[in-house]
Design a protein around this motif. Structure first.
Motif, short mmCIF file in Angstrom:
data_model
loop_
_atom_site.label_atom_id
_atom_site.label_comp_id
_atom_site.label_asym_id
_atom_site.label_seq_id
_atom_site.Cartn_x
_atom_site.Cartn_y
_atom_site.Cartn_z
N MET A 49 -74.99 -61.15 -9.25
CA MET A 49 -75.15 -60.06 -8.41
C MET A 49 -75.91 -59.59 -7.92
SD MET A 49 -71.18 -59.33 -9.66
CE MET A 49 -70.79 -58.77 -11.51
N ASN A 50 -76.74 -59.50 -8.73
CA ASN A 50 -78.13 -58.59 -8.84
C ASN A 50 -79.47 -58.82 -8.03
OD1 ASN A 50 -76.82 -55.55 -8.81
ND2 ASN A 50 -76.20 -56.79 -11.05
N LEU A 51 -79.42 -60.09 -8.29
CA LEU A 51 -80.84 -61.03 -7.71
C LEU A 51 -80.67 -60.76 -6.51
CD1 LEU A 51 -81.00 -63.85 -9.70
CD2 LEU A 51 -82.10 -61.85 -9.25
N TYR A 52 -80.79 -59.83 -5.12
CA TYR A 52 -80.47 -60.01 -3.72
C TYR A 52 -81.46 -60.96 -3.34
CZ TYR A 52 -78.85 -55.43 -6.13
OH TYR A 52 -77.93 -54.95 -6.10
N PRO A 53 -82.95 -61.14 -3.64
CA PRO A 53 -83.26 -61.73 -2.96
C PRO A 53 -82.51 -63.05 -2.80
CG PRO A 53 -85.04 -61.23 -3.98
CD PRO A 53 -83.40 -60.98 -4.64
N VAL A 54 -81.45 -64.00 -2.83
CA VAL A 54 -80.63 -64.87 -2.85
C VAL A 54 -80.00 -64.63 -2.14
CG1 VAL A 54 -79.66 -66.80 -4.26
CG2 VAL A 54 -81.59 -65.98 -5.89
N HIS A 55 -79.70 -65.73 -1.06
CA HIS A 55 -78.84 -64.93 -0.11
C HIS A 55 -77.53 -66.67 -0.04
CE1 HIS A 55 -82.02 -63.14 2.67
NE2 HIS A 55 -81.82 -62.56 1.35
#
Length: 179
Positions: free
Chosen positions: A128-134
């Motif tokens: 949920m908090n791996l923001y570079p993964v779209h």
């Protein structure tokens, strides 16, 4: 009030905040509470500390993801940054349900499913908090591709009614055996 520049988000409104609060309760707090309630705490090699910490980690990670999503100034059209909390809740509830059912049938031999539920919950908190993964926003994609929408609706209807058709067939087969 929409901004004149493309790509800028609207200012945060009360409806968006209330939506995030309901998402937090439904998709972060509820799975964490269910995990805490159904996971037996006795007989685990890691003791009581990890089973008590995992739901808190998941709920806080979900809240952080919702906060980031609300305050994000540079959204990517058609995509989510990090796994959305409803998807994470769906992901974690499967192993939790299996662990609870396994514990109901064999209370002593469920270490595998308890461990799987714990690992999946921690991985979901991280995803949920791996923001570079779209992640693709399926709702926006279906709006542009009606064939995909109709295909998914048909598949959903088939998945909903398939177990009932199976039960009807079993009932008919048992009636034939009696005759």
């Amino acid at each position: 009030q929409m901004s004149s520049r493309a790509g800028e988000k609207k200012p945060v409104q009360l409806g968006a905040i209330l939506d995030d609060i309901s998402d937090f309760v439904s998709f972060c707090v509820a799975p964490a509470a269910i995990f805490a309630l159904v996971m037996p705490r006795h007989g685990q090699p890691w003791g009581d500390l990890l089973p008590m910490a995992v739901p808190w980690i998941y709920a806080v990670a979900g809240g952080a993801r919702l906060l980031y999503f609300t305050l994000d100034k540079h959204p990517v059209p058609g995509f989510f940054k990090g796994m959305p909390v409803p998807a994470a809740a769906l992901l974690v509830m499967g192993p939790i349900s299996i662990a609870a059912e396994a514990n109901a049938f064999a209370p002593g031999g469920t270490e595998l499913w308890r461990g799987a539920a714990t690992v999946v919950m921690l991985l979901a908190a991280l995803a949920m908090n791996l923001y570079p993964v779209h992640y693709l926003h399926i709702g926006r994609l279906m709006g542009r591709r009606p064939l995909l929408l109709y295909s998914l609706l048909l598949l959903t209807i088939a998945m909903i009614f398939t177990p009932y058709f199976g039960l009807l067939e079993i009932g008919r087969a048992s009636c034939r055996e009696r005759v």
